[in-house]
Design a protein around this motif. Sequence first.
Motif, short mmCIF file in Angstrom:
data_model
loop_
_atom_site.label_atom_id
_atom_site.label_comp_id
_atom_site.label_asym_id
_atom_site.label_seq_id
_atom_site.Cartn_x
_atom_site.Cartn_y
_atom_site.Cartn_z
N GLU A 47 -4.24 1.62 3.69
CA GLU A 47 -3.82 2.03 2.34
C GLU A 47 -2.32 2.34 2.31
N VAL A 48 -1.83 3.04 3.33
CA VAL A 48 -0.40 3.34 3.38
C VAL A 48 0.41 2.06 3.49
N ASN A 49 -0.02 1.13 4.36
CA ASN A 49 0.70 -0.14 4.51
C ASN A 49 0.69 -0.95 3.22
N ASP A 50 -0.45 -0.96 2.52
CA ASP A 50 -0.53 -1.69 1.25
C ASP A 50 0.42 -1.09 0.21
N ARG A 51 0.48 0.23 0.17
CA ARG A 51 1.37 0.91 -0.78
C ARG A 51 2.83 0.57 -0.48
N VAL A 52 3.19 0.64 0.80
CA VAL A 52 4.58 0.35 1.19
C VAL A 52 4.92 -1.11 0.91
N ALA A 53 3.97 -2.02 1.19
CA ALA A 53 4.21 -3.45 0.94
C ALA A 53 4.40 -3.73 -0.54
N ALA A 54 3.58 -3.08 -1.38
CA ALA A 54 3.70 -3.28 -2.83
C ALA A 54 5.04 -2.77 -3.35
N LEU A 55 5.49 -1.63 -2.84
CA LEU A 55 6.78 -1.09 -3.24
C LEU A 55 7.92 -2.00 -2.79
#
Length: 206
Positions: A47-55
């Motif tokens: 979830e953290v990686n997905d959030r960072v990737a989206a940003l």
Amino acid sequence: VFGEGGAGKSYLASLIGISVQSGEALLGLTPLKGPVLYLDWETSGDEVNDRVAALCKGLGLPAIEFDYRYCYQPLADDISAVQEIVGKHGTELLIVDSLGAACGGDPNAADVAIRMFAAVRSLRLTSLLIDHVSKNNDRPTPFGSVYKINYGRSLWEARKVQRTKAASIKIGLYHKKANNGPLQSPMGYEFEFENDQWGNPVKVNI
């Protein structure tokens, strides 16, 4: 940074982490570039990686990943392992998400908060601590012991504005305490999700 649940604090912390690790001037601030360590008591690495990737995608930046540790015990009990990560990777910014679980024990107990802050201090680096808000709606403060306020060098309250079914979050940041300078003016940010879908690229408006 403290605020109600769902106020966008983790997105804000991730954005600050991206600025530091990439060296990009975001949020109107110029960072000291260096590795970021994300200590997570609330979600998962995916979830953290997905959030960072989206940003990163929404900002037009190359994809990055933080050093990440899945946490489940008080930080003070896990500090040796965290110290090893910091020493190995040369961490410049520590993100703690979130402070209540990182403390462990009774949130109102002074010794619990003091022990946690002593663990953070042992790392000798800049730290961004995310916390929930007290139930005092007249004067919101970080949840639990007053030592969270006493030990924090700079405290910001996060307030969210979000319309029903809107795929954007507006966050206001209000400076409540400053140990090393004047209080700063309020700042506002909007996280706008592409095609109205969570998880898609996120555009950030200041």
